[in-house]
Design a protein around this motif. Structure first.
Motif, mmCIF file in Angstrom:
data_model
loop_
_atom_site.group_PDB
_atom_site.id
_atom_site.type_symbol
_atom_site.label_atom_id
_atom_site.label_comp_id
_atom_site.label_asym_id
_atom_site.label_seq_id
_atom_site.Cartn_x
_atom_site.Cartn_y
_atom_site.Cartn_z
ATOM 1 N N HIS A 37 71.233 41.354 74.774
ATOM 2 C CA HIS A 37 70.190 41.246 73.772
ATOM 3 C C HIS A 37 70.285 39.690 73.527
ATOM 4 N N LEU A 38 71.065 38.812 73.719
ATOM 5 C CA LEU A 38 71.069 37.567 73.471
ATOM 6 C C LEU A 38 70.239 36.702 74.420
ATOM 7 N N HIS A 39 69.825 37.451 75.504
ATOM 8 C CA HIS A 39 69.076 36.719 76.416
ATOM 9 C C HIS A 39 67.668 37.121 76.287
ATOM 10 N N ARG A 40 66.758 36.536 77.218
ATOM 11 C CA ARG A 40 65.397 36.473 77.293
ATOM 12 C C ARG A 40 65.114 37.716 78.070
ATOM 13 N N THR A 41 64.000 38.452 77.970
ATOM 14 C CA THR A 41 63.364 39.200 78.954
ATOM 15 C C THR A 41 62.260 38.720 79.694
ATOM 16 N N ARG A 42 62.161 38.892 80.984
ATOM 17 C CA ARG A 42 61.411 38.204 81.654
ATOM 18 C C ARG A 42 59.905 39.166 81.625
ATOM 19 N N LEU A 43 58.563 38.597 81.226
ATOM 20 C CA LEU A 43 57.659 39.394 81.358
ATOM 21 C C LEU A 43 56.524 38.860 82.312
ATOM 22 N N ALA A 44 55.663 39.950 82.826
ATOM 23 C CA ALA A 44 54.655 39.410 83.884
ATOM 24 C C ALA A 44 53.363 40.201 83.375
ATOM 25 N N ALA A 45 52.204 39.580 83.378
ATOM 26 C CA ALA A 45 50.804 40.269 82.933
ATOM 27 C C ALA A 45 49.730 39.798 83.611
ATOM 28 N N THR A 46 48.657 40.279 83.698
ATOM 29 C CA THR A 46 47.337 39.733 83.914
ATOM 30 C C THR A 46 46.749 39.619 82.569
ATOM 31 N N VAL A 47 46.327 38.434 82.064
ATOM 32 C CA VAL A 47 45.922 38.147 80.625
ATOM 33 C C VAL A 47 44.752 37.173 80.666
ATOM 34 N N GLY A 48 43.532 37.655 80.071
ATOM 35 C CA GLY A 48 42.588 36.744 79.882
ATOM 36 C C GLY A 48 42.890 35.647 79.267
ATOM 37 N N ASP A 49 43.126 35.882 78.018
ATOM 38 C CA ASP A 49 43.275 34.703 76.866
ATOM 39 C C ASP A 49 44.699 34.552 76.416
ATOM 40 N N LEU A 50 45.194 33.215 77.083
ATOM 41 C CA LEU A 50 46.555 33.100 76.732
ATOM 42 C C LEU A 50 46.671 32.380 75.295
ATOM 43 N N SER A 51 45.826 31.993 74.744
ATOM 44 C CA SER A 51 46.044 31.246 73.233
ATOM 45 C C SER A 51 47.017 31.894 72.366
ATOM 46 N N VAL A 52 46.690 33.137 72.375
ATOM 47 C CA VAL A 52 47.752 34.045 71.173
ATOM 48 C C VAL A 52 49.293 33.808 71.606
ATOM 49 N N LEU A 53 49.407 34.020 73.121
ATOM 50 C CA LEU A 53 50.873 33.868 73.700
ATOM 51 C C LEU A 53 51.319 32.545 73.409
ATOM 52 N N ARG A 54 50.670 31.640 73.545
ATOM 53 C CA ARG A 54 51.167 30.295 73.448
ATOM 54 C C ARG A 54 51.364 30.019 72.160
ATOM 55 N N SER A 55 50.937 30.438 71.261
ATOM 56 C CA SER A 55 51.214 30.010 69.612
ATOM 57 C C SER A 55 52.334 31.068 69.113
ATOM 58 N N LEU A 56 52.760 31.803 69.917
ATOM 59 C CA LEU A 56 53.836 32.995 69.206
ATOM 60 C C LEU A 56 55.200 32.214 69.457
ATOM 61 N N PRO A 57 56.027 32.303 68.329
ATOM 62 C CA PRO A 57 57.187 31.762 68.550
ATOM 63 C C PRO A 57 58.030 32.658 69.576
ATOM 64 N N GLY A 58 59.047 31.928 70.222
ATOM 65 C CA GLY A 58 60.131 32.879 71.182
ATOM 66 C C GLY A 58 59.470 33.205 72.564
ATOM 67 N N VAL A 59 58.475 32.367 72.958
ATOM 68 C CA VAL A 59 57.937 32.537 74.040
ATOM 69 C C VAL A 59 58.219 31.119 74.848
ATOM 70 N N HIS A 60 58.687 31.575 76.331
ATOM 71 C CA HIS A 60 59.083 30.210 76.959
ATOM 72 C C HIS A 60 58.694 30.196 78.309
ATOM 73 N N GLY A 61 58.594 29.048 78.813
ATOM 74 C CA GLY A 61 58.034 29.030 80.353
ATOM 75 C C GLY A 61 56.737 29.726 80.752
ATOM 76 N N LEU A 62 55.814 29.626 79.943
ATOM 77 C CA LEU A 62 54.752 30.371 80.321
ATOM 78 C C LEU A 62 53.906 29.800 81.496
ATOM 79 N N VAL A 63 53.815 30.477 82.732
ATOM 80 C CA VAL A 63 52.896 29.807 83.741
ATOM 81 C C VAL A 63 51.914 30.929 84.185
#
Lengths: 534, 301
Positions: free
Chosen positions: B220-246
């Motif tokens: 639980h102390l560690h991050r989960t790795r996620l992958a998805a096909t998303v059209g609009d990334l702006s929402v994700l970018r502004s969320l706290p706790g999201v890292h290494g978005l590529v």
């Protein structure tokens, strides 16, 4: 030979300090002695008489070997320290070749080397060549220093060759035993304890009686006499050096042949099986120490018993060759710590030498306390309910008791033959007492050893300095006109030398208490310090 | 008796200028099988040696079975058994003799257990120490330790050199010990072994405990790795706790903190993401993140 250069460079890198110190120690003794010749030997006719009697003196002959031309400083020097130093070069050679071959193999490092593009015999060849180079270094440095110290090119060269080639034979001896036994420790015991020690003892037997044709023939069977038989400074016989060369070649060839007959890490004999469980006596630190030490304890006991009886048989010769020459007595005194009567002087000289020899047994047992630690065994034992105190005493007690018992036994056994021929058992008591009185010296040296194990374990090797210094003092420094307190500054220097000296309880008690205090201090250190793992 | 078999706080051990243990703090409750992990040279063996009273600490305190490991060493050692990391046997003693000499020095061993362990580990006790392979030396040390009934086992990489079959035997024996409420401190690099046997794990690095907890807690102390096909990334970018978005070839990958997962998943749903995958940190990633000393601040690759 593929990979020989790499193997040799590795061996050189690992052993260069070892050989450096040995070569220095072995090369300076003869030149230091020769410079004192004119102070030691009276000038003119008197001197010749003294020398003739000295050369015929059985004690001297037993210790030093046959004498040839003592009227010449070089010839005298070779007789006085040459044979002994040649044996010491043998010691260096055997230890050196074993440390570069079997000891490395036992620790698993030869496996790393042999896994490379290296022919199987390369590590052995490297160790042997390095040993021979070490002997050559002793030969060259000794010859050079002798040449600088006293006239006679031939004598200097023969001196160097005598030392170097005696050493070379023991390169062969060490190399052979390093193939035979899977453990470096066993190989050392056989090379030094049995072959070198035995050869010196046999030589003493053959050399003691005044020369007869039969004995002269036997002398040629004594490899440790060959250096002297080449007659350095007494019209050299160069062909004699063919003997050690042949023996060296034979032994080295034998070692290489044996090397092909065995597996890496193994000796010649397949490893034996043993009991599936420990016997009842194999329990606790003491039981373990006895199990680890019993073979060497029995070996030492046998070796010392044989030596003591053997030396005792020589004492009759010492008696019959008695001489009243004051100069000779003076000389014997310098060798044996001030004893007057010749028979007593003989026993006294032997006891003093044996005190140093048996102390080595104790030093080696204490070294085991240290090596058990670096091998990771102490860590295991000390993580059981064995206390540090009990564990250290398991080795420290035999380290002190064994040499003390050996010296007392020497004192008791040496005069037995004498007592039987004379029908006077009193001498046994006298000499046993004389031995007992020397035991605080043993306790002191081992106290120093325990102090090092307890506080500065990496520097344990320094305890050998006590032995080296004692030998240097009694073989070399006594010839110099150094102050009395310097020559007495060794573990057995201040102790009363019975029976010719009166008992001095003061010196005896002070040294005994000092030794025991060092032992206790060392044990305290052992209890307080970190125990290293593997 | 205290409820903690091992209590270490602020322990410091220096070797010359090297700091081997740097204010190390850890606790092992009685009856726990505690995994002790960390890269080579992190201080695992040093910690165990301090606990055994072989090394003297420079600062801090260590308590073992309610006693002081340095002053009460011999008394405490009756109740514990130790397997060193690098087992070296006396070359001229047989394996059976070595087992007995170690066991008796501890205060005796259980003969039936000794026989059972020799049988299960398939050891020939009549061979001399120098004739054993590394794995067989390890078995001798294990049998010597496990044949006594003790409260605490200190095991420093006990299965190194063992074949998989013997590793299994070892695991079974430890499971039995755990049932008997024996406390075990198990230093190991074998993750499956740790996962299978340990209730609790402490990770040591450069002489300090960097993480301690149950495996679930650590995850639980560690991050989960996620992958998805998303059209609009702006929402994700502004969320706290999201890292290494590529985003590569239309596929977006990123990592999310455990507590940021609900808003992240909600945001993904709102953005109409497809082909969503979420990978929890594997044990291996968890450990590697701590083992790799070149990137000390990195949490998960």
């Amino acid at each position: 030979m593929t990979g020989f250069t790499a193997a040799f460079r590795l061996a050189f890198r690992r052993s260069r300090m070892f050989y450096l110190w040995w070569v220095i120690a072995l090369s300076v003794t003869l030149p230091l002695t020769v410079t004192k010749y004119h102070d030691l030997v009276p000038q003119g006719q008197d001197g010749q008489v003294v020398l003739a009697q000295l050369a015929g003196n059985p004690t001297m002959r037993a210790l030093l070997g046959p004498a040839f031309d003592l009227s010449n400083p070089g010839g005298f020097t070779f007789w006085r320290v040459g044979t002994f130093m040649a044996a010491a070069v043998g010691m260096m050679a055997a230890l050196g070749v074993i440390r570069a071959t079997r000891a490395e193999e036992e620790d698993g490092r030869v496996e790393l080397v042999r896994a490379g593009a290296v022919s199987p015999a390369a590590p052995l060849a490297a160790g042997v060549l390095l040993g021979l180079v070490g002997c050559l270094a002793v030969a060259v440095v000794s010859a050079g220093l002798m040449l600088a110290a006293t006239p006679g090119v031939g004598g200097a060269v023969a001196t160097g060759l005598g030392l170097g080639l005696t050493g070379a034979m023991f390169v062969g001896v060490g190399a052979v035993f390093a193939q035979v036994f899977p453990s470096a420790r066993t190989a050392r015991v056989w090379s030094l304890g049995i072959v070198l020690g035995g050869a010196y003892l046999l030589r003493a037997f053959v050399d003691t009686p005044v020369s007869t044709p039969t004995l002269d023939a036997w002398r040629w069977a004594m490899p440790l006499d060959w250096a002297a038989l080449s007659r350095p400074y007494a019209s050299e016989r160069w062909w004699v050096f063919l003997l050690p060369i042949a023996v060296t070649a034979l032994l080295v060839a034998c070692a290489f042949w044996l090397e092909t007959k065995r597996d890496l890490g193994a000796g010649l004999r397949a490893p034996s099986q043993g009991p599936a469980g420990g016997s009842a006596s194999l329990s606790g630190a003491t039981g373990l120490a006895w199990r680890l030490l019993r073979v060497s304890i029995i070996g030492w006991a046998l070796g010392i018993a044989i030596s003591a009886l053997g030396m005792g048989s020589l004492s009759a010769a010492a008696d019959s060759a008695f001489s009243d020459q004051p100069q000779i007595l003076d000389f014997i005194r310098k060798l044996s710590g001030g004893t007057e009567g010749l028979r007593d002087a003989f026993f006294q000289a032997m006891l003093t030498i044996m005190a140093t020899v048996v102390t080595v047994a104790g030093i080696m047992i204490l070294a085991r306390l240290r090596s058990e630690e670096t091998d990771g065994h102490s860590e295991v034992m000390l993580s059981t309910s064995t206390t540090r105190w009990t564990y250290a005493l398991g080795m420290a007690v035999p380290a002190v008791v064994l040499p003390v018992a050996l010296l007392v036994a020497t004192g008791a056994l040496m005069p037995v033959l004498q007592a039987m021929t004379d029908g006077s058992p009193a001498v046994v008591g006298d000499i046993t007492r004389a031995a007992l009185v020397l035991t605080p010296g043993i306790v002191l040296v081992l106290g120093l050893g325990m102090l090092l194990v307890g506080w500065l374990p990496r520097w344990y090797g320094l305890v050998w300095v006590a032995i080296g210094w004692t030998m240097f003092v009694s073989w070399v420094l006594t010839l110099w006109n150094v102050p009395d307190w310097v020559t007495k500054l060794q573990p057995w220097g201040y102790l009363p030398h019975l029976p010719s000296e009166p008992m001095r309880w003061g010196a005896f008690s002070v040294e005994l208490v000092a030794g025991l205090a060092l032992l206790a201090l060392g044990l305290v250190g052992y209890r307080r310090r970190d125990i290293a793992g593997r | 008796m205290t409820s903690n078999a091992i209590e270490i706080s602020d322990l410091v051990k220096r070797f010359g200028s090297t700091v081997a243990l740097d204010h190390l703090t850890m606790t092992v409750p009685t009856g726990q099988v505690h995994g002790f992990l960390g890269p080579n040279g992190a201080g695992k063996s040093t910690t165990i040696r301090v606990l055994l009273g072989l090394l003297r600490s420079d600062a801090g305190t260590a308590r073992l079975l309610g006693g002081d490991p340095w002053h009460d060493a011999a008394r405490l050692h009756r109740r514990l058994a130790y397997v060193p990391g690098d087992v070296n046997l006396w070359p001229n003693l047989t394996g059976g003799e070595a087992i007995d000499v170690i066991g008796r020095a501890r205060g005796g061993l259980d003969k039936a257990k000794r026989a059972m362990l020799i049988e299960r580990f398939d050891l020939d006790p009549t061979k001399k120490g120098r004739a054993y392979s590394k794995g067989n030396r390890q078995k001798v040390a294990l049998i010597a330790a496990l044949a006594s009934d003790v409260d605490l086992l200190l095991l420093d990489e006990p299965t190194s050199g063992l074949d998989p079959l013997m590793e299994k035997v070892f695991s079974d024996v430890i499971v039995t010990e755990r049932r008997e409420n024996t406390t075990v401190l198990l230093s190991s690099h074998i993750l499956s072994e740790v996962e299978q046997l340990c209730d609790h794990v402490s990770i040591i690095r450069e002489g300090r405990i960097v993480e301690s907890g149950t495996l679930d807690q650590l995850r639980h102390l560690h991050r989960t790795r996620l992958a998805a096909t998303v059209g609009d990334l702006s929402v994700l970018r502004s969320l706290p706790g999201v890292h290494g978005l590529v985003t590569e070839n239309g596929r977006t990958t990123f990592e999310a903190d455990d507590d940021a997962m609900p808003p992240v998943l909600a945001a993904l749903a709102r953005a109409g993401a497809t082909g969503v995958t979420a990978t929890p940190p594997s044990l291996e990633e968890l450990f590697l993140s701590h083992y790799d000393s070149r990137t000390p601040e990195r949490v998960m690759a």
